[in-house]
Design a protein around this motif. Structure first.
Motif: not given
Length: 285
Positions: A17-19, A122-127, A191-196, A201-208
């Motif tokens: 497990p990763i968390g 890796l696979s968690a973030a891709i999903s 960008i995904a933080r502290e997965l599982t 936290q998972v957020c979608y946006g632009t670099l800006g």
């Protein structure tokens, strides 16, 4: 799991497990309980996991600093008929974690290598990615700073496939700043933080927009990060002959970013198009 002296043992590459302990598979738990010992990146973390699972298998340290040396000893044990499990401190071995030397030597020695799949950042973030991931390039951790990191980012800026990166909390802002400068602030990413974990936290946006979220603390600089950034969609725009000549001369003397700034002021073309042209030009030089 001792075997006859005439047969080799098996090497099990086990994901942990990763968390979240509930992500531990039944198969992985069983394998860890019946092998002769576990080669672990961090024996303290692995022993904690084993206690939670009620497993008493012994461990030995196997990490980046002793990987080549310990691999020889593990191969000797495998040849002697012992079964060994390889684990990283969290997730899947060899995915930005040790394991390469041992697995390669095992194959060379004719030892069976058995994957026990499971959790992976890796696979968690891709999903959960908001950018295309039908094909992607996994880069893991980039060089922390300096010329090597900038050269890597310039190469990735031209990549047509989505790119997956790992980063630590104390370097995440500087990495995103450098990515924004190199790829443009409108490049999309997840960008995904502290997965599982509790504060996942998972957020979608632009670099800006993601950088702005860090600035207002919507995304805290805490925990491990996975970045999935979309690939380059457009080829470098055409620039006129005069601008091309100026860029050719400037990049001989200046960093690419500075050269694009100076050329933009001199010829009145967009910095972005000049920077993109410079990337293509540097790749040919």
């Amino acid at each position: 799991m001792r075997k006859s002296l005439e047969s080799f043992g098996d090497l099990y590459v086990v994901a942990t497990p990763i968390g979240n302990l509930e992500d531990m598979t039944m198969r992985a738990g069983r394998i860890l309980s019946i092998v002769d010992y576990i080669a672990a990146e961090d024996t303290r973390r692995t022993k904690t996991l084993l206690r939670q699972l009620g497993v008493n298998t012994r461990t030995r340290a196997y990490h980046d600093y002793n990987e080549e040396l310990v691999s020889k000893a593990v191969i000797s044990d495998l040849k002697g008929g012992l079964d060994v499990a390889l684990v990283s401190d969290a997730g899947t071995p060899q995915v930005s974690d040790p394991g390469y030397h041992l697995v390669k030597q095992a194959f060379s020695a004719g030892i069976r290598v058995i994957p026990i799949p499971g959790p992976s950042a890796l696979s968690a973030a891709i999903s959960v990615s908001g950018v295309p991931t039908a094909s992607f390039l996994f880069e893991g951790f980039l060089p922390s700073k300096g010329k090597k990191r900038q050269e890597t980012l310039e190469r990735l800026a031209r990549e047509e496939h989505s790119v997956v990166l790992y980063e630590a909390p104390h370097r995440i802002i500087s990495l995103l700043d450098a990515m924004s400068l190199t790829m443009g602030e409108n490049r999309g990413l997840t960008i995904a933080r502290e997965l599982t974990k509790l504060h996942e936290q998972v957020c979608y946006g632009t670099l800006g927009s993601i950088l702005a979220a860090f600035e207002n603390d919507t995304i805290p600089c805490r925990g491990e990060f996975v970045i999935v950034v979309e690939g380059e969609k457009n080829k470098a725009p055409l620039i006129d002959i005069g601008a091309e000549h100026i860029m050719r001369e400037l990049i001989r003397e200046l960093p690419l970013s500075k050269a694009a700034d100076v050329a933009s002021r001199l010829v009145g073309q967009s910095r972005k198009s000049l920077y993109a042209f410079g990337l293509e030009l540097k790749n040919k030089l």
